[in-house]
Design a protein around this motif. Structure first.
Motif, PDB file in Angstrom:
ATOM      1  N   THR A  53     -35.317  21.965 -14.821  1.00  0.00           N
ATOM      2  CA  THR A  53     -34.774  23.278 -14.443  1.00  0.00           C
ATOM      3  C   THR A  53     -34.531  23.406 -12.945  1.00  0.00           C
ATOM      4  O   THR A  53     -33.923  24.375 -12.502  1.00  0.00           O
ATOM      5  N   GLU A  54     -35.008  22.421 -12.165  1.00  0.00           N
ATOM      6  CA  GLU A  54     -34.889  22.493 -10.703  1.00  0.00           C
ATOM      7  C   GLU A  54     -33.817  21.568 -10.146  1.00  0.00           C
ATOM      8  O   GLU A  54     -33.634  21.507  -8.932  1.00  0.00           O
ATOM      9  N   LEU A  55     -33.093  20.867 -11.002  1.00  0.00           N
ATOM     10  CA  LEU A  55     -32.168  19.849 -10.517  1.00  0.00           C
ATOM     11  C   LEU A  55     -30.861  20.421  -9.977  1.00  0.00           C
ATOM     12  O   LEU A  55     -30.177  19.777  -9.184  1.00  0.00           O
ATOM     13  N   ARG A  56     -30.455  21.604 -10.431  1.00  0.00           N
ATOM     14  CA  ARG A  56     -29.280  22.308  -9.897  1.00  0.00           C
ATOM     15  C   ARG A  56     -28.057  21.390  -9.762  1.00  0.00           C
ATOM     16  O   ARG A  56     -27.487  21.230  -8.684  1.00  0.00           O
ATOM     17  N   GLY A  57     -27.676  20.772 -10.870  1.00  0.00           N
ATOM     18  CA  GLY A  57     -26.456  19.981 -10.864  1.00  0.00           C
ATOM     19  C   GLY A  57     -26.675  18.491 -10.786  1.00  0.00           C
ATOM     20  O   GLY A  57     -25.794  17.714 -11.175  1.00  0.00           O
ATOM     21  N   ALA A  58     -27.826  18.041 -10.289  1.00  0.00           N
ATOM     22  CA  ALA A  58     -28.122  16.611 -10.289  1.00  0.00           C
ATOM     23  C   ALA A  58     -28.466  16.172 -11.713  1.00  0.00           C
ATOM     24  O   ALA A  58     -28.974  16.954 -12.511  1.00  0.00           O
ATOM     25  N   ARG A  59     -28.187  14.928 -12.022  1.00  0.00           N
ATOM     26  CA  ARG A  59     -28.420  14.416 -13.368  1.00  0.00           C
ATOM     27  C   ARG A  59     -29.372  13.224 -13.321  1.00  0.00           C
ATOM     28  O   ARG A  59     -29.145  12.266 -12.584  1.00  0.00           O
ATOM     29  N   GLN A  60     -30.407  13.306 -14.135  1.00  0.00           N
ATOM     30  CA  GLN A  60     -31.391  12.231 -14.179  1.00  0.00           C
ATOM     31  C   GLN A  60     -30.764  10.920 -14.645  1.00  0.00           C
ATOM     32  O   GLN A  60     -31.108   9.850 -14.139  1.00  0.00           O
ATOM     33  N   PRO A 318     -32.138  16.122  -4.951  1.00  0.00           N
ATOM     34  CA  PRO A 318     -31.331  15.084  -5.614  1.00  0.00           C
ATOM     35  C   PRO A 318     -29.840  15.372  -5.605  1.00  0.00           C
ATOM     36  O   PRO A 318     -29.027  14.436  -5.529  1.00  0.00           O
ATOM     37  N   ALA A 319     -29.441  16.648  -5.654  1.00  0.00           N
ATOM     38  CA  ALA A 319     -28.013  16.970  -5.641  1.00  0.00           C
ATOM     39  C   ALA A 319     -27.400  16.645  -4.283  1.00  0.00           C
ATOM     40  O   ALA A 319     -26.292  16.093  -4.204  1.00  0.00           O
ATOM     41  N   ALA A 320     -28.106  16.985  -3.194  1.00  0.00           N
ATOM     42  CA  ALA A 320     -27.610  16.658  -1.852  1.00  0.00           C
ATOM     43  C   ALA A 320     -27.578  15.151  -1.642  1.00  0.00           C
ATOM     44  O   ALA A 320     -26.655  14.603  -1.021  1.00  0.00           O
ATOM     45  N   TYR A 321     -28.573  14.478  -2.153  1.00  0.00           N
ATOM     46  CA  TYR A 321     -28.638  13.014  -2.071  1.00  0.00           C
ATOM     47  C   TYR A 321     -27.436  12.385  -2.777  1.00  0.00           C
ATOM     48  O   TYR A 321     -26.734  11.532  -2.217  1.00  0.00           O
ATOM     49  N   ALA A 322     -27.167  12.841  -3.994  1.00  0.00           N
ATOM     50  CA  ALA A 322     -26.043  12.304  -4.764  1.00  0.00           C
ATOM     51  C   ALA A 322     -24.712  12.585  -4.073  1.00  0.00           C
ATOM     52  O   ALA A 322     -23.819  11.727  -4.041  1.00  0.00           O
ATOM     53  N   GLN A 323     -24.597  13.783  -3.514  1.00  0.00           N
ATOM     54  CA  GLN A 323     -23.340  14.173  -2.860  1.00  0.00           C
ATOM     55  C   GLN A 323     -23.050  13.275  -1.658  1.00  0.00           C
ATOM     56  O   GLN A 323     -21.910  12.839  -1.463  1.00  0.00           O
ATOM     57  N   ARG A 324     -24.058  12.997  -0.859  1.00  0.00           N
ATOM     58  CA  ARG A 324     -23.829  12.140   0.315  1.00  0.00           C
ATOM     59  C   ARG A 324     -23.399  10.734  -0.096  1.00  0.00           C
ATOM     60  O   ARG A 324     -22.471  10.166   0.472  1.00  0.00           O
ATOM     61  N   LEU A 325     -24.081  10.180  -1.058  1.00  0.00           N
ATOM     62  CA  LEU A 325     -23.744   8.823  -1.472  1.00  0.00           C
ATOM     63  C   LEU A 325     -22.363   8.765  -2.117  1.00  0.00           C
ATOM     64  O   LEU A 325     -21.609   7.812  -1.900  1.00  0.00           O
ATOM     65  N   ALA A 326     -22.009   9.800  -2.886  1.00  0.00           N
ATOM     66  CA  ALA A 326     -20.683   9.833  -3.506  1.00  0.00           C
ATOM     67  C   ALA A 326     -19.584   9.889  -2.453  1.00  0.00           C
ATOM     68  O   ALA A 326     -18.475   9.376  -2.665  1.00  0.00           O
ATOM     69  N   GLY A 327     -19.890  10.482  -1.301  1.00  0.00           N
ATOM     70  CA  GLY A 327     -18.925  10.566  -0.209  1.00  0.00           C
ATOM     71  C   GLY A 327     -18.960   9.372   0.724  1.00  0.00           C
ATOM     72  O   GLY A 327     -18.305   9.386   1.772  1.00  0.00           O
ATOM     73  N   GLY A 328     -19.752   8.355   0.392  1.00  0.00           N
ATOM     74  CA  GLY A 328     -19.829   7.163   1.229  1.00  0.00           C
ATOM     75  C   GLY A 328     -20.706   7.314   2.453  1.00  0.00           C
ATOM     76  O   GLY A 328     -20.646   6.494   3.371  1.00  0.00           O
ATOM     77  N   GLU A 329     -21.520   8.383   2.474  1.00  0.00           N
ATOM     78  CA  GLU A 329     -22.385   8.646   3.628  1.00  0.00           C
ATOM     79  C   GLU A 329     -23.803   8.178   3.366  1.00  0.00           C
ATOM     80  O   GLU A 329     -24.262   8.124   2.218  1.00  0.00           O
TER      81      GLU A 329
END
Length: 411
Positions: A53-60, A318-329
């Motif tokens: 319930t705390e992932l807010r868009g991130a996916r396990q 995890p959502a911020a983490y995923a977003q950075r990596l998806a953007g190549g950062e």
């Protein structure tokens, strides 16, 4: 969950300053893989973990690929650093998968993450590869898969065998499951360790002794025992503040530690770090690498890393983490470059917690001047001091913070 420390902004490409390459040949290199997922949040936990319930868009189920993307980025960063000193690009000595509950991920995902480490850095021939596991999150088939993938150890979150203690900690596993998991691990060819927590509100000395005796009956070669620390912002801290459970009793904590040390010593276990005991030399080399200030890359949300006196930490969610990596950062949020004095003081802080101790010549003049009184107070091991090393006595382990303050008072 605690806030991340302050620091200088980390560059988007994650590149490290040339100074981080210095002396790489003299330090081991480890990898920490953080898996930030839990089924439920334990009331005492302040780790960077998230329930569904705390992932807010991130996916396990996307997480392994994200971790692998950071591992690939790490390889590029160290390739660039190796231009200054090729020795910084050395094989991985230890891998530790922690959390959270790493074994909430399918064992195939954990195996893929380890494969990425192997392909990016290579594993040393004698590499130690550990995963944490909750007793209710792993079965015999999972452990066989992990062993086949190259894992060598499993660290089981036992905490206690006493039902009312587990309830206070919000632990949901059946304590009878722990020896079963240990047996499955052994059958799979894995070394097994158990983690205990002592000092839970309402836990008696007899309760704690019952858990120690149970852990010894499982015939593990390594045991960790951690004093419960009530962190601000946790459910347990709120319960104590409202008077629903008793506050932590420091004197009882000390008695429990002494009981653990005596019980484990009698059973043939040697302490090698304040909270860790092993027999037959089965120490956790990954844990020791932290106490010795070696290099490691921390993969995952909120993970911390250290290479050659440069320390950095990733974004927490995890959502911020995923977003950075998806953007190549790079997912790194901030970092700090440690000066020589800071590194020296941190070495005092870390190496005075281990049985091998700290070389006396690491101390400054004020630290050396503090040694006679620390010996007189019974806080240092006299035999170690005669060998020119600073190591804590049993009393010194109980008062580790006092020892460090006196040895670093000039700072």
């Amino acid at each position: 969950m605690g806030a991340l420390p302050d620091g200088d902004a980390a560059p988007g490409d994650g590149l490290l300053p040339a100074s981080a390459a210095s002396g790489g040949a003299d330090r081991a290199f480890g990898v920490y893989l953080h898996v930030p997922f839990c089924r439920v949040r334990c009331g005492y936990c302040d780790f960077n973990t998230y329930t569904s319930t705390e992932l807010r868009g991130a996916r396990q189920d996307d997480y392994a690929d994200q971790a692998i993307a950071e591992i690939a980025l790490a390889g590029r960063v160290l390739d660039a650093l190796a231009e200054h000193d090729p020795a910084v690009r050395r094989p991985v000595s230890t891998v530790f998968v922690g959390g959270g509950t790493p074994t909430l991920l399918p064992p195939g995902d954990l195996a893929r993450m380890l494969d990425a480490v192997r392909e990016t850095w290579h594993l040393a021939d004698d590499a130690e590869v550990t995963t944490e596991a909750n007793p209710d999150s792993v079965d015999a088939a999972d452990l066989r898969t992990l062993a086949s993938a190259g894992f060598t150890r499993v660290s089981v979150g036992m905490q206690s065998v006493v039902p009312h203690v587990l309830r206070t900690l919000d632990r949901t596993h059946d304590p009878e499951r722990v020896p079963q998991v240990v047996a499955w691990a052994r059958d799979a060819g894995l070394d097994a360790s158990v983690d205990l927590i002592y000092g839970t509100p309402g836990e008696s000395l007899a309760d704690w002794q019952r858990s120690l005796d149970a852990a010894l009956s499982y015939d593990v070669d390594h045991l960790s025992a951690y004093a419960l620390i009530v962190e601000d912002g946790t459910a347990l801290a709120r319960q104590i503040r409202r008077g629903e459970v008793a506050p932590v009793d420091d004197d009882l904590h000390a008695a429990m530690y002494e009981a653990a040390d005596a019980t484990l010593a009698a059973a043939g276990y040697d302490w090698y770090e304040v909270s860790n005991w092993a027999r037959g030399g089965a120490v956790s080399r990954h844990n020791l690498s932290y106490w010795h200030g070696e290099d490691w890359w921390g993969v995952g949300p909120g993970a911390h890393s250290h290479v050659g006196g440069v320390r950095w930490w990733n974004v927490k969610h995890p959502a911020a983490y995923a977003q950075r990596l998806a953007g190549g950062e790079s997912p790194a949020l901030a970092r700090e470059v440690l000066d020589d004095e800071t590194r020296r003081v941190e070495r005092v802080l870390l190496e005075t917690r281990i049985r091998a101790g700290l070389p006396m010549d690491v101390l400054d003049a004020d630290g050396v001047a503090a040694v006679p009184q620390l010996l007189a107070d019974g806080l240092l091991d006299e035999e170690a001091a005669l060998r020119g090393r600073i190591a804590p006595s049993l009393a010194g382990r109980l008062l580790a913070d006092v020892v460090v303050r006196r040895l670093t008072s000039s700072t």
